[in-house]
Design an enzyme around this catalytic site. Structure first.
Site, PDB file in Angstrom:
ATOM      1  N   LYS A  73       0.939  -1.386   0.061  1.00 10.78           N
ATOM      2  CA  LYS A  73      -0.144   0.203  -0.019  1.00 10.78           C
ATOM      3  C   LYS A  73       0.926   1.126  -0.059  1.00 10.78           C
ATOM      4  O   LYS A  73       1.847   1.333   0.736  1.00 10.78           O
ATOM      5  CB  LYS A  73      -0.890  -0.003   1.233  1.00 10.78           C
ATOM      6  CG  LYS A  73      -1.831  -1.250   1.257  1.00 10.78           C
ATOM      7  CD  LYS A  73      -2.504  -1.290   2.590  1.00 10.78           C
ATOM      8  CE  LYS A  73      -3.649  -2.332   2.678  1.00 10.78           C
ATOM      9  NZ  LYS A  73      -3.918  -2.852   4.095  1.00 10.78           N
ATOM     10  N   TYR A 102      -5.443   5.738  -1.145  1.00  8.59           N
ATOM     11  CA  TYR A 102      -4.298   4.834  -1.372  1.00  8.59           C
ATOM     12  C   TYR A 102      -4.015   3.673  -2.491  1.00  8.59           C
ATOM     13  O   TYR A 102      -5.320   3.690  -2.938  1.00  8.59           O
ATOM     14  CB  TYR A 102      -3.949   3.944  -0.106  1.00  8.59           C
ATOM     15  CG  TYR A 102      -5.189   3.278   0.655  1.00  8.59           C
ATOM     16  CD1 TYR A 102      -6.205   3.984   1.150  1.00  8.59           C
ATOM     17  CD2 TYR A 102      -5.118   1.966   0.540  1.00  8.59           C
ATOM     18  CE1 TYR A 102      -7.286   3.195   1.652  1.00  8.59           C
ATOM     19  CE2 TYR A 102      -6.352   1.211   1.042  1.00  8.59           C
ATOM     20  CZ  TYR A 102      -7.350   1.737   1.491  1.00  8.59           C
ATOM     21  OH  TYR A 102      -8.209   1.005   2.116  1.00  8.59           O
ATOM     22  N   ASP A 115     -13.958  -4.335  13.337  1.00  9.61           N
ATOM     23  CA  ASP A 115     -12.923  -3.981  13.994  1.00  9.61           C
ATOM     24  C   ASP A 115     -12.807  -4.265  15.402  1.00  9.61           C
ATOM     25  O   ASP A 115     -11.761  -4.185  16.105  1.00  9.61           O
ATOM     26  CB  ASP A 115     -12.318  -2.424  13.609  1.00  9.61           C
ATOM     27  CG  ASP A 115     -11.723  -2.333  12.179  1.00  9.61           C
ATOM     28  OD1 ASP A 115     -11.847  -1.255  11.698  1.00  9.61           O
ATOM     29  OD2 ASP A 115     -11.660  -3.423  11.628  1.00  9.61           O
TER      30      ASP A 115
HETATM   31  C1  T46 Z   1     -11.024  -2.094   1.760  1.00 11.81           C
HETATM   32  C2  T46 Z   1     -12.102  -2.321   0.537  1.00 11.81           C
HETATM   33  C3  T46 Z   1     -13.395  -2.328   1.142  1.00 11.81           C
HETATM   34  N1  T46 Z   1     -14.596  -2.502   0.022  1.00 11.81           N
HETATM   35  C4  T46 Z   1     -15.917  -2.322   0.591  1.00 11.81           C
HETATM   36  C5  T46 Z   1     -16.022  -3.679   1.742  1.00 11.81           C
HETATM   37  C6  T46 Z   1     -17.327  -2.909   2.698  1.00 11.81           C
HETATM   38  O1  T46 Z   1     -18.426  -3.072   2.090  1.00 11.81           O
HETATM   39  C7  T46 Z   1     -16.779  -1.319   2.539  1.00 11.81           C
HETATM   40  C8  T46 Z   1     -16.099  -0.749   3.803  1.00 11.81           C
HETATM   41  O2  T46 Z   1     -15.145  -1.702   4.031  1.00 11.81           O
HETATM   42  P1  T46 Z   1     -14.121  -1.764   5.502  1.00 11.81           P
HETATM   43  O3  T46 Z   1     -14.982  -1.494   6.355  1.00 11.81           O
HETATM   44  O4  T46 Z   1     -13.194  -2.989   5.315  1.00 11.81           O
HETATM   45  O5  T46 Z   1     -13.189  -0.321   5.104  1.00 11.81           O
HETATM   46  P2  T46 Z   1     -11.938  -0.090   5.922  1.00 11.81           P
HETATM   47  O6  T46 Z   1     -12.326  -0.317   7.129  1.00 11.81           O
HETATM   48  O7  T46 Z   1     -11.378   1.373   5.314  1.00 11.81           O
HETATM   49  O8  T46 Z   1     -10.751  -0.909   5.406  1.00 11.81           O
HETATM   50  C9  T46 Z   1      -9.507  -0.393   4.730  1.00 11.81           C
HETATM   51  O9  T46 Z   1      -8.851   0.095   5.985  1.00 11.81           O
HETATM   52  C10 T46 Z   1      -7.525  -0.316   6.286  1.00 11.81           C
HETATM   53  C11 T46 Z   1      -6.922   0.907   6.870  1.00 11.81           C
HETATM   54  C12 T46 Z   1      -6.625  -0.557   5.163  1.00 11.81           C
HETATM   55  O10 T46 Z   1      -5.504  -0.586   5.184  1.00 11.81           O
HETATM   56  C13 T46 Z   1      -7.467  -1.714   4.016  1.00 11.81           C
HETATM   57  O11 T46 Z   1      -7.151  -1.094   2.854  1.00 11.81           O
HETATM   58  C14 T46 Z   1      -8.874  -1.676   4.334  1.00 11.81           C
HETATM   59  O12 T46 Z   1      -9.111  -2.931   4.979  1.00 11.81           O
HETATM   60  O13 T46 Z   1     -15.927  -1.120   1.420  1.00 11.81           O
HETATM   61  C15 T46 Z   1     -14.390  -2.615  -1.319  1.00 11.81           C
HETATM   62  O14 T46 Z   1     -15.250  -2.638  -2.058  1.00 11.81           O
HETATM   63  N2  T46 Z   1     -13.076  -2.741  -1.532  1.00 11.81           N
HETATM   64  C16 T46 Z   1     -11.937  -2.367  -0.826  1.00 11.81           C
HETATM   65  O15 T46 Z   1     -10.948  -2.506  -1.457  1.00 11.81           O
END
Ligand code: T46
Length: 181
Positions: free
Chosen positions: A71, A131, A168
């Site tokens: 990343k 990112y 989380d």
């Molecule tokens: C990461 C990602 C998520 N999604 C969808 C899945 C869920 O419906 C929604 C939110 O996902 P999530 O809660 O996992 O998003 P973050 O908490 O921002 O997750 C990210 O946050 C940390 C800091 C990281 O480094 C990772 O890149 C990634 O895990 O977006 C997608 O469609 N594509 C993607 O690449």
């Protein structure tokens, strides 16, 4: 573009060159050839992501155990404390964390190669986090580690409890986490 060393050798802090004038500024936020020349990392990014979060939101610690993602992260509005944790068992810095303030003001970027867990907490009223990743999102391979794991003992600089997603809030302890060779 300047590459600054960090406490974990493979983590690189990058300062793009800014061209300021009376209109504002210009910078190349990414240049493949320059990135490869200065970091020694010949990478191909396949996905660009953008998330917006309010103050005290903490996203992480996340990683993909298969299809691990490198990343290149930056902040274009607001400020975060960005944290990487070395999950490579063979690394001399296995289990070590490092944190960096990334902001729209300092324009700093962090390069995390595959093998790291990643997370950030928002320090400003809101933050826009952008990112690039070296592999595609694969939820079936995603793993999470608790932000407050006692063995990692990450100092997030928080005086209040962070706002977490359900995922989380239910993350694994580091001692139980799947890690890399
Ligand atoms: C990461 C990602 C998520 N999604 C969808 C899945 C869920 O419906 C929604 C939110 O996902 P999530 O809660 O996992 O998003 P973050 O908490 O921002 O997750 C990210 O946050 C940390 C800091 C990281 O480094 C990772 O890149 C990634 O895990 O977006 C997608 O469609 N594509 C993607 O690449």
């Amino acid at each position: 573009m300047r590459v600054l060393p960090t406490p974990i050798p493979d983590l690189l802090l990058i300062e793009p060159r800014l061209f300021g004038d009376d209109r504002g500024f210009f910078m190349e936020s990414f240049n493949e050839a320059r990135f490869a020349a200065l970091t020694g990392c010949d990478v191909r990014f396949v996905q660009d992501n953008h998330s917006r979060s309010s103050r005290h939101v903490l996203r992480g610690l996340h990683y993909q155990i298969r299809q691990p993602q490198g990343k290149l992260v930056r902040v274009v509005a607001g400020e975060v404390l960005d944290v990487a944790v070395d999950l490579r068992r063979s690394s001399p810095t296995f289990g070590r964390w490092a944190g960096f303030r990334l902001s729209a003001e300092n324009h700093r970027q962090l390069w995390l190669p595959p093998g790291f867990a990643h997370g950030f907490v928002v320090l400003s009223p809101s933050a826009d986090f952008l990112y690039k990743t070296t592999d595609y999102y694969a939820p079936e391979h995603e793993r999470t580690i608790r932000w407050d794991d006692p063995d990692l003992a990450i100092d997030w600089g928080l005086s209040v409890a962070p706002a977490l997603s359900g995922k989380d809030a239910a993350a694994a302890w580091f001692r139980d986490a799947e890690v890399f060779p």
